[in-house]
Design a protein around this motif. Structure first.
Motif, PDB file in Angstrom:
ATOM      1  N   GLU A 114      -2.832  40.111  11.382  1.00  0.00           N
ATOM      2  CA  GLU A 114      -2.193  41.419  11.526  1.00  0.00           C
ATOM      3  C   GLU A 114      -0.726  41.406  11.124  1.00  0.00           C
ATOM      4  O   GLU A 114      -0.121  42.471  10.973  1.00  0.00           O
ATOM      5  N   GLN A 115      -0.155  40.214  10.948  1.00  0.00           N
ATOM      6  CA  GLN A 115       1.246  40.112  10.521  1.00  0.00           C
ATOM      7  C   GLN A 115       1.365  39.708   9.048  1.00  0.00           C
ATOM      8  O   GLN A 115       2.445  39.374   8.583  1.00  0.00           O
ATOM      9  N   ASP A 116       0.261  39.736   8.326  1.00  0.00           N
ATOM     10  CA  ASP A 116       0.292  39.351   6.911  1.00  0.00           C
ATOM     11  C   ASP A 116      -0.804  40.095   6.158  1.00  0.00           C
ATOM     12  O   ASP A 116      -1.950  39.654   6.101  1.00  0.00           O
ATOM     13  N   LEU A 117      -0.437  41.215   5.575  1.00  0.00           N
ATOM     14  CA  LEU A 117      -1.406  42.035   4.847  1.00  0.00           C
ATOM     15  C   LEU A 117      -2.013  41.285   3.670  1.00  0.00           C
ATOM     16  O   LEU A 117      -3.196  41.430   3.360  1.00  0.00           O
ATOM     17  N   GLY A 118      -1.195  40.455   3.022  1.00  0.00           N
ATOM     18  CA  GLY A 118      -1.668  39.750   1.835  1.00  0.00           C
ATOM     19  C   GLY A 118      -2.798  38.786   2.102  1.00  0.00           C
ATOM     20  O   GLY A 118      -3.628  38.528   1.229  1.00  0.00           O
ATOM     21  N   GLU A 159      -2.647  31.269   0.024  1.00  0.00           N
ATOM     22  CA  GLU A 159      -1.620  32.303   0.042  1.00  0.00           C
ATOM     23  C   GLU A 159      -0.538  32.046  -1.007  1.00  0.00           C
ATOM     24  O   GLU A 159       0.443  32.785  -1.073  1.00  0.00           O
ATOM     25  N   ALA A 160      -0.729  31.018  -1.827  1.00  0.00           N
ATOM     26  CA  ALA A 160       0.306  30.616  -2.783  1.00  0.00           C
ATOM     27  C   ALA A 160       0.362  31.564  -3.972  1.00  0.00           C
ATOM     28  O   ALA A 160      -0.631  32.182  -4.360  1.00  0.00           O
ATOM     29  N   ASP A 161       1.542  31.659  -4.575  1.00  0.00           N
ATOM     30  CA  ASP A 161       1.730  32.469  -5.777  1.00  0.00           C
ATOM     31  C   ASP A 161       1.109  31.750  -6.978  1.00  0.00           C
ATOM     32  O   ASP A 161       0.707  30.584  -6.902  1.00  0.00           O
ATOM     33  N   HIS A 187      -0.418  22.836  -5.351  1.00  0.00           N
ATOM     34  CA  HIS A 187      -1.323  22.655  -4.214  1.00  0.00           C
ATOM     35  C   HIS A 187      -2.615  21.957  -4.674  1.00  0.00           C
ATOM     36  O   HIS A 187      -3.124  21.072  -3.988  1.00  0.00           O
ATOM     37  N   VAL A 188      -3.128  22.391  -5.806  1.00  0.00           N
ATOM     38  CA  VAL A 188      -4.366  21.809  -6.332  1.00  0.00           C
ATOM     39  C   VAL A 188      -4.131  20.369  -6.776  1.00  0.00           C
ATOM     40  O   VAL A 188      -4.958  19.477  -6.507  1.00  0.00           O
ATOM     41  N   MET A 189      -3.033  20.115  -7.449  1.00  0.00           N
ATOM     42  CA  MET A 189      -2.729  18.766  -7.923  1.00  0.00           C
ATOM     43  C   MET A 189      -2.633  17.781  -6.768  1.00  0.00           C
ATOM     44  O   MET A 189      -3.099  16.637  -6.871  1.00  0.00           O
ATOM     45  N   ILE A 190      -2.034  18.202  -5.665  1.00  0.00           N
ATOM     46  CA  ILE A 190      -1.919  17.333  -4.485  1.00  0.00           C
ATOM     47  C   ILE A 190      -3.305  16.963  -3.963  1.00  0.00           C
ATOM     48  O   ILE A 190      -3.591  15.795  -3.664  1.00  0.00           O
ATOM     49  N   ARG A 191      -4.193  17.941  -3.864  1.00  0.00           N
ATOM     50  CA  ARG A 191      -5.547  17.684  -3.370  1.00  0.00           C
ATOM     51  C   ARG A 191      -6.325  16.806  -4.341  1.00  0.00           C
ATOM     52  O   ARG A 191      -7.117  15.951  -3.929  1.00  0.00           O
TER      53      ARG A 191
END
Length: 502
Positions: free
Chosen positions: A254-258, A351-353, A360-364
């Motif tokens: 409820e505090q993050d519409l995105g 939630e990343a741009d 994020h993907v490279m780290i995983r």
């Protein structure tokens, strides 16, 4: 003795494959329920039920009678091209499944079930150690799976191939090495400019109104609600039991519409693909998606190229204002567009741009590669994760829930999935560029809330073919060239030069 006709043999094959599909999708339905409505005390028996169905499905899919039937069909010279492709792909699948014993399949399924429920518990407690106790044996089973499958080079290749045929460490290392520095350069240019604000996304947005808006968007984009439904889950996902029963889930903050809006659009992209697969090929390879990379190309195309476009905002921002007049009364459509495309290193992949997402993907990817290769122990995951987030994104991970517990994939045993998110994003840029050349006034159509022609273009160019083509073959067929990350980089540059004025 009369020789059995190829038509009769092929129908026997179809009947056998559809029985296997019925078993697998019954198991998938139990898994969907497990992630949406299952009472907590039902977890242990549910794992047993899923394991039993998986074991039975495996026995049918590796039966000598099926192998003999496939060999007979491969000797037939009057099958259609589609029939030949179904048979050859099923033979590949059959040969692969024969490498696993029913006992191994059952053990893996039961371990995944325990792992999933421990992941839920670990997230609630914000403690990786709870998950780690069940993840460790699952990792060992995935290493064993790689050995059973066989591989050239790195053992991770065997698991990568499960999600995108032909994918391997050498290719992925090259892709990520080539994209990393250009993305870092773009990020540096963006960070040298004044930041745009997305504070309006973090006002209070009531859950019921968010849900209603999400349902409207799903329907507007072409998701057939008579052939699907949306529910809530810990991690948004799409599951399909056939093209007429494709289900999506979302989550709401409820505090993050995105959090809700773009997860809805992302999962709708997956669902539109599944609903576009040919009904008549149910249970057969040509009734399945080409690969997880192509699947992600569809979800990322709808989420970003459509859902984060200026044209999309011009249509949907006034709609959002009707749902949330107080929260958005002081926001303009331009501010909204800039805000939903804010670039800022963050903790959560989903939630990343569009710029930082691939770090994020490279780290995983690096973590999984080392885990399956035996260079990283399960207990060392949190420390490795935190170090890499500091290195690539310059952020400090405050706890496990916002760190290495954020994704559901490992609890499902899905090692090798994460690279498809980036590959899918790169294909999405290339495919959408071609769609923009093929569809007159595509921006105006989206601005007017009309995505019908785009969906039909994707249906005819991608969805209808199932597994007929590999990712590379399908990309070549649709765009006229193999995967080129230049299209993605140009898209990113054009978009963020406009937003950040660099």
């Amino acid at each position: 003795m009369m020789q059995t006709s190829s038509d009769t043999l092929y129908q026997q094959y179809v009947d056998a494959m559809r029985k296997i599909a019925d078993l697998r999708y019954a198991s998938a339905l139990l898994q969907w329920d497990q992630e949406t409505y299952l009472p907590a005390k039902g977890a242990a028996i549910r794992g047993q039920q899923i394991a039993t169905l998986s074991e039975i499905a495996h026995e049918h899919s590796t039966a000598p009678s099926l192998g003999g039937l496939l060999q007979e069909l491969m000797g037939c010279d009057n099958l259609t091209p589609g029939q030949k492709k179904n048979v050859s792909l099923t033979w590949e699948d059959y040969s692969k499944q024969k490498k696993f014993t029913p006992a191994f399949v059952r053990e893996l399924t039961e371990t995944v079930n325990k792992s999933f429920h421990s992941w839920i518990e670990a997230r609630k407690a914000n403690d990786f150690k709870i998950f780690g106790r069940h993840l460790a044996p699952l990792v060992e089973l995935k290493k064993q799976e790689a050995q059973l499958l066989g591989y050239e080079g790195h053992p991770y290749n065997a698991l990568l191939n499960d999600f995108d045929k032909g994918s391997n460490v050498a290719t992925l290392d090259g892709v990520f090495n080539n994209i990393g520095q250009p993305l870092k350069n773009i990020l540096d240019q963006i960070q040298s400019r004044p930041q745009v604000s997305n504070a309006f996304l973090h006002r209070h947005y009531p859950k019921d109104k968010q849900w209603a808006f999400g349902m409207q968007v799903l329907k507007d984009l072409g998701y057939d609600l008579e052939a699907g439904r949306q529910d809530m889950s810990e991690h948004p996902f799409t599951t399909s039991f056939n093209s007429r029963d494709v289900r999506v889930t979302t989550r709401i903050d409820e505090q993050d519409l995105g959090n809700m809006v773009w997860s809805c659009i992302h999962e709708t992209g997956h669902a539109l693909y599944e609903q576009g697969l040919p009904d008549e090929e149910y249970g057969l390879p040509l009734g399945e998606a080409a690969s997880l990379t192509i699947h992600e190309s569809q979800s990322r195309l709808w989420e970003n190229h459509v859902g984060r476009s200026k044209a999309f905002c011009e249509h949907y921002f006034p709609v959002l204002q009707q749902y949330f007049p107080e929260q958005l009364q002081d926001v303009t459509v331009e501010t909204f567009y800039q805000g939903i495309n804010q670039v800022s290193p963050s903790l959560i992949r989903t939630e990343a741009d569009e710029v930082t997402y691939h770090f994020h993907v490279m780290i995983r990817y690096e973590l999984e590669k080392q885990l399956i290769g035996g260079n990283l122990a399960t207990n060392d995951i949190p420390a490795f994760w935190n170090e890499q987030y500091a290195r690539y994104l310059g952020v400090t991970v405050p706890d496990d829930k916002r760190g290495c517990l954020q994704d559901v994939h490992w609890s499902h045993g899905s090692f090798g999935y994460f690279p498809t998110y980036s590959l899918g994003s790169f294909y999405a840029a290339q495919i959408y560029r071609k769609a923009s050349e093929s569809i007159k006034d595509i921006d105006n159509q989206i601005k007017n809330g009309n995505t019908t022609e785009l969906l039909q273009w994707l249906r005819s160019g991608i969805h209808q073919y199932g597994r007929m083509y590999t990712s590379e073959e399908l990309g070549q067929r649709v765009t006229g060239e193999t995967l080129k990350i230049d299209h993605f980089l140009q898209y990113i540059l054009d978009k963020y030069r406009d937003i950040y004025k660099f």
